[in-house]
Design a protein around this motif. Structure first.
Motif, mmCIF file in Angstrom:
data_model
loop_
_atom_site.group_PDB
_atom_site.id
_atom_site.type_symbol
_atom_site.label_atom_id
_atom_site.label_comp_id
_atom_site.label_asym_id
_atom_site.label_seq_id
_atom_site.Cartn_x
_atom_site.Cartn_y
_atom_site.Cartn_z
ATOM 1 N N GLN A 55 0.527 -1.180 0.103
ATOM 2 C CA GLN A 55 0.108 -0.068 0.077
ATOM 3 C C GLN A 55 0.969 1.222 0.282
ATOM 4 O O GLN A 55 0.522 2.357 -0.628
ATOM 5 C CB GLN A 55 -1.070 -0.045 1.212
ATOM 6 C CG GLN A 55 -1.927 -1.252 1.056
ATOM 7 C CD GLN A 55 -2.798 -1.088 -0.304
ATOM 8 O OE1 GLN A 55 -3.378 -0.020 -0.670
ATOM 9 N NE2 GLN A 55 -2.962 -2.123 -1.124
ATOM 10 N N GLY A 56 1.901 1.293 0.799
ATOM 11 C CA GLY A 56 2.796 2.434 0.708
ATOM 12 C C GLY A 56 3.545 2.588 -0.636
ATOM 13 O O GLY A 56 3.706 3.624 -0.995
ATOM 14 N N GLY A 57 3.858 1.332 -1.115
ATOM 15 C CA GLY A 57 4.674 1.442 -2.452
ATOM 16 C C GLY A 57 3.560 2.198 -3.735
ATOM 17 O O GLY A 57 3.901 2.729 -4.494
ATOM 18 N N TYR A 58 2.249 1.964 -3.437
ATOM 19 C CA TYR A 58 1.365 2.488 -4.413
ATOM 20 C C TYR A 58 1.437 4.162 -4.086
ATOM 21 O O TYR A 58 1.389 5.003 -4.969
ATOM 22 C CB TYR A 58 -0.112 2.051 -4.261
ATOM 23 C CG TYR A 58 -0.641 0.895 -4.641
ATOM 24 C CD1 TYR A 58 -0.378 0.510 -5.974
ATOM 25 C CD2 TYR A 58 -0.866 -0.085 -3.738
ATOM 26 C CE1 TYR A 58 -0.752 -0.567 -6.554
ATOM 27 C CE2 TYR A 58 -1.232 -1.637 -4.361
ATOM 28 C CZ TYR A 58 -1.272 -1.488 -5.722
ATOM 29 O OH TYR A 58 -1.739 -2.852 -6.376
ATOM 30 N N VAL A 59 1.514 4.469 -2.736
ATOM 31 C CA VAL A 59 1.464 5.614 -2.583
ATOM 32 C C VAL A 59 3.015 6.620 -3.180
ATOM 33 O O VAL A 59 2.568 7.813 -3.717
ATOM 34 C CB VAL A 59 1.338 6.243 -0.935
ATOM 35 C CG1 VAL A 59 1.632 7.641 -0.545
ATOM 36 C CG2 VAL A 59 -0.018 5.663 -0.546
ATOM 37 N N LEU A 60 3.991 5.856 -2.864
ATOM 38 C CA LEU A 60 5.152 6.398 -3.246
ATOM 39 C C LEU A 60 5.095 6.516 -4.702
ATOM 40 O O LEU A 60 5.740 7.478 -5.545
ATOM 41 C CB LEU A 60 6.276 5.491 -2.565
ATOM 42 C CG LEU A 60 6.395 5.642 -1.173
ATOM 43 C CD1 LEU A 60 7.625 4.479 -0.913
ATOM 44 C CD2 LEU A 60 6.869 7.014 -0.621
ATOM 45 N N ALA A 61 4.830 5.616 -5.478
ATOM 46 C CA ALA A 61 4.712 5.486 -6.763
ATOM 47 C C ALA A 61 3.860 6.575 -7.485
ATOM 48 O O ALA A 61 4.185 7.457 -8.606
ATOM 49 C CB ALA A 61 4.159 4.200 -7.522
#
Length: 192
Positions: free
Chosen positions: A156-162
């Motif tokens: 979920q954090g990876g989505y936000v960072l991307a």
């Protein structure tokens, strides 16, 4: 696809793109090609249609995860298959994005499938990691529940960072980092 299905699919897409407030009945009707009468024939308005759409998105997320989790190979390979499966990273997670929508989170009926899906995903990952630990793939000190929670948070954090960077690269790095940390917990490394 019949009118009911078109309405659900159109609502799913609009919720993913615009959130609950931005998903108006007129936008749903325009995208689905269904009229107002059809919408109210099948659903009790926007809330009922949103419940069906969110439930469908949550179910699809579970199916995709289960497909990866049931694949061949050791647990680490199945977890990696899930983390690395093809995703539309820059659009974000269709279920995870709903957690940022105050109207969805404020409505217990709309929130329930979101909450249940993340609880299921964390539990399913924890069971897999526990299986790997029981089979000797991971060291005995691996906390399956905490690790599963961290893996879900990485996605979920990876989505936000991307999304913030406008490129999928941070998502890929986050997944690679999580898998690196998980591989450090393999039983083979413990004996070195």
């Amino acid at each position: 696809m019949d009118a009911r299905e078109r309405l659900i699919e159109s609502t799913r897409e609009l919720l993913w793109e615009r959130g609950y407030v931005g998903t108006s009945p007129k936008a749903i009707q325009a995208r689905s090609g269904a009229g107002q009468g059809s919408m109210y024939h099948h659903f009790d308005g926007k809330p009922g249609l949103a419940r069906a759409a969110i439930g469908r998105s949550a179910g699809e997320m579970r199916e995709r995860a289960d497909t990866a989790f049931a694949g061949p190979g050791p647990v680490s390979a199945r977890v990696a298959a899930y983390l690395r499966r093809e995703r539309d990273v820059l659009r974000g997670c269709p279920v995870g994005r709903l957690t940022q929508d105050p109207d969805v989170m404020a409505d217990p009926e709309l929130r329930a499938p979101v909450e249940e899906t993340f609880a299921w995903l964390t539990g399913r990952l924890a069971a897999l990691l526990e299986e790997g630990r029981a089979q000797g793939e991971f060291d005995a000190g691996l906390d399956a529940e905490a690790t599963a929670t961290a893996l879900v948070a990485v996605l979920q954090g990876g989505y936000v960072l991307a999304r913030a960077a406008g490129t999928a690269e941070p998502f890929g790095r986050a997944v690679d980092g999580a898998l690196g940390l998980l591989s450090a917990r393999t039983a083979a490394k413990e004996s070195r």
